[in-house]
Scaffold this motif. Structure first.
Motif, PDB file in Angstrom:
ATOM      1  N   HIS A 234       0.642  -1.161   0.469  1.00 23.26           N
ATOM      2  CA  HIS A 234       0.022   0.175  -0.341  1.00 23.26           C
ATOM      3  C   HIS A 234       1.148   0.952   0.152  1.00 23.26           C
ATOM      4  N   THR A 235       0.233   2.382  -0.532  1.00 24.61           N
ATOM      5  CA  THR A 235       0.961   3.432  -0.550  1.00 24.61           C
ATOM      6  C   THR A 235       1.234   4.216   0.421  1.00 24.61           C
ATOM      7  N   ASP A 237       0.271   3.545   4.303  1.00 23.55           N
ATOM      8  CA  ASP A 237       0.488   2.970   5.295  1.00 23.55           C
ATOM      9  C   ASP A 237       1.738   1.911   5.299  1.00 23.55           C
ATOM     10  N   TYR A 238       1.970   1.691   3.734  1.00 18.53           N
ATOM     11  CA  TYR A 238       3.392   0.947   3.315  1.00 18.53           C
ATOM     12  C   TYR A 238       3.120  -0.594   3.696  1.00 18.53           C
ATOM     13  N   MET A 239       1.920  -1.164   4.108  1.00 16.97           N
ATOM     14  CA  MET A 239       1.471  -2.622   4.639  1.00 16.97           C
ATOM     15  C   MET A 239       1.746  -3.602   3.376  1.00 16.97           C
ATOM     16  N   THR A 240       2.709  -4.731   3.191  1.00 17.80           N
ATOM     17  CA  THR A 240       2.773  -5.643   1.874  1.00 17.80           C
ATOM     18  C   THR A 240       1.874  -6.623   2.661  1.00 17.80           C
ATOM     19  N   SER A 241       1.172  -7.015   2.213  1.00 18.07           N
ATOM     20  CA  SER A 241      -0.536  -7.187   2.785  1.00 18.07           C
ATOM     21  C   SER A 241      -0.977  -8.398   0.720  1.00 18.07           C
ATOM     22  N   TYR A 242      -1.794  -9.344   1.595  1.00 18.85           N
ATOM     23  CA  TYR A 242      -2.642  -9.643   0.346  1.00 18.85           C
ATOM     24  C   TYR A 242      -3.828 -10.185   1.666  1.00 18.85           C
ATOM     25  N   VAL A 273      -2.551   9.387  -5.448  1.00 18.25           N
ATOM     26  CA  VAL A 273      -1.913   8.153  -6.548  1.00 18.25           C
ATOM     27  C   VAL A 273      -2.278   6.770  -6.046  1.00 18.25           C
ATOM     28  N   GLY A 274      -3.077   6.419  -5.907  1.00 20.72           N
ATOM     29  CA  GLY A 274      -3.706   5.344  -5.604  1.00 20.72           C
ATOM     30  C   GLY A 274      -3.328   4.675  -5.028  1.00 20.72           C
ATOM     31  N   PRO A 275      -4.742   3.059  -4.176  1.00 18.50           N
ATOM     32  CA  PRO A 275      -4.070   1.912  -2.538  1.00 18.50           C
ATOM     33  C   PRO A 275      -2.786   1.956  -3.052  1.00 18.50           C
ATOM     34  N   SER A 276      -1.806   1.198  -3.937  1.00 19.02           N
ATOM     35  CA  SER A 276      -0.679   0.417  -4.154  1.00 19.02           C
ATOM     36  C   SER A 276       0.030   0.841  -4.832  1.00 19.02           C
ATOM     37  N   PHE A 277       1.591   0.531  -4.655  1.00 15.78           N
ATOM     38  CA  PHE A 277       2.961   0.495  -5.418  1.00 15.78           C
ATOM     39  C   PHE A 277       2.682  -0.485  -6.343  1.00 15.78           C
ATOM     40  N   TRP A 278       2.314  -1.497  -5.681  1.00 15.94           N
ATOM     41  CA  TRP A 278       2.495  -2.236  -6.697  1.00 15.94           C
ATOM     42  C   TRP A 278       1.829  -3.983  -6.135  1.00 15.94           C
ATOM     43  N   GLY A 279       1.537  -4.772  -6.870  1.00 18.84           N
ATOM     44  CA  GLY A 279       0.274  -5.936  -6.788  1.00 18.84           C
ATOM     45  C   GLY A 279      -1.367  -5.323  -6.375  1.00 18.84           C
ATOM     46  N   HIS A 280      -1.559  -6.186  -5.031  1.00 16.55           N
ATOM     47  CA  HIS A 280      -2.984  -6.085  -5.058  1.00 16.55           C
ATOM     48  C   HIS A 280      -4.262  -6.029  -6.293  1.00 16.55           C
ATOM     49  N   GLU A 281      -4.088  -7.004  -7.034  1.00 11.80           N
ATOM     50  CA  GLU A 281      -4.903  -7.047  -7.738  1.00 11.80           C
ATOM     51  C   GLU A 281      -5.953  -7.863  -7.712  1.00 11.80           C
TER      52      GLU A 281
END
Length: 327
Positions: A234-235, A237-242, A273-281
């Motif tokens: 996420h952009t 809170d920087y959380m890496t997640s699924y 900028v949207g919710p995610s830097f990458w992923g979270h499809e």
């Protein structure tokens, strides 16, 4: 006077067996059997973090927010009653079921039940996870975060921000209102999506170890349709997640490495900028139902070189790694 953490959540569902497998087997919570009427789950030394009651409906039953003192309960009750919001004193039996010393409850403008409580009970026996994990990031940050769909964000915003003192972390205004709130150092413990709908969007649990998220992602992928959002970051809170589909239809975010902010100096700001830097499809969305537009936002963020800050600028993560002897 302060609400200081998301303490617990309650779910109504007649799918207790499915919830047992999901919360214990996938999320790694510790199951506590409350008989035929409910299942409870622990995430740490507190007696109860998630309660699933054997009732039809498959929806959020209540959110439990911790306050610092008994006087805080009285102050919030007075504030709410002053604006005409009915407040109920929790009975001794209800406090015992919630494993807290005292509580009050009321409903927000959309009918969601909110409980404010003081002094959660601590278990005598150690936390034993449902699968091998290093545990959850809880303590003063609470159990994670909760996110609601709301029909009218202009009504809900002042209720939580002005009456309950939830502090805005950031917000988006297009294509609809999206607000994130903090009550402690966790970037957000609560959020609302002005989607025009009503209901529970998701709750998040944060793991101590990134590998626990990855191994859970592997397990989730073995179940047809279990993964709702793929692994991503996420952009805000920087959380890496699924995200996984829960047995009740809403999502549960499985995360690691969330941003910890200085609540005393934080300034709310708009995000574009949207919710995610990458992923979270969003696997649950059709291609023309928002999935492509969200993907395009991620690709644009990548093309613009947007990144989370380096490790040295992420104080919590840097300190955690330093504790473990990493250089």
């Amino acid at each position: 006077m302060a609400i200081c953490a998301l303490g617990y959540l309650g779910i109504r569902s007649d799918r207790l067996e499915d919830w047992s497998d999901f919360a214990s087997g996938l999320l790694g919570m510790m199951k506590i059997d409350r008989g035929a009427t409910a299942l409870a789950f622990r995430m740490d030394d507190q007696m109860q973090r998630l309660l699933v009651s054997n009732e039809p409906g498959d929806t959020l039953a209540f959110m439990g927010w911790e306050v610092e003192t008994d006087e805080d309960l009285q102050s919030y009750a007075g504030r709410l009653e002053k604006v005409g919001a009915p407040v109920h004193l929790g009975s001794r039996a209800l406090a015992d079921r919630r494993f807290v010393r005292d509580l009050i409850w009321f409903e927000d403008p959309m009918g969601n039940r909110v409980e404010l409580f003081v002094a959660p009970m601590i278990a005598d026996d150690p936390f034993v996870p449902g699968r091998p994990i290093d545990g959850f990031k809880t303590g003063p940050l609470g159990m994670g975060h909760a996110v609601l769909h709301v029909r009218d964000i202009e009504v809900m915003l002042p209720f939580y921000r002005d009456l309950l003192d939830f502090r805005v972390s950031d917000y988006g205004l297009s294509p609809y209102g999206l607000y994130f709130f903090h009550v402690n150092g966790r970037h957000h413990s609560f959020a609302m999506v002005g989607s025009g709908q009503q209901g529970f969007h998701h709750f998040m649990v944060e793991f101590q170890n990134l590998d626990d998220v990855g191994q859970g992602f592997d397990l989730a992928q073995m179940e047809e349709g279990r993964v709702a959002y793929t692994l991503g970051r996420h952009t805000n809170d920087y959380m890496t997640s699924y995200y996984a589909h829960s047995p009740s239809g809403f999502f549960v975010e499985n995360g690691w490495g969330g941003r910890v902010i200085d609540a005393a100096t934080w300034t709310p700001h708009e995000t574009t900028v949207g919710p995610s830097f990458w992923g979270h499809e969003r696997l649950y969305l059709p291609e023309d139902g928002g999935r492509k537009s969200l993907r395009d936002m991620r690709l644009r963020a990548a093309a613009e070189g947007r990144r989370a800050p380096p490790l040295i600028d992420c104080p919590w993560l840097y300190s955690e790694m330093a504790k473990k002897g990493h250089s």
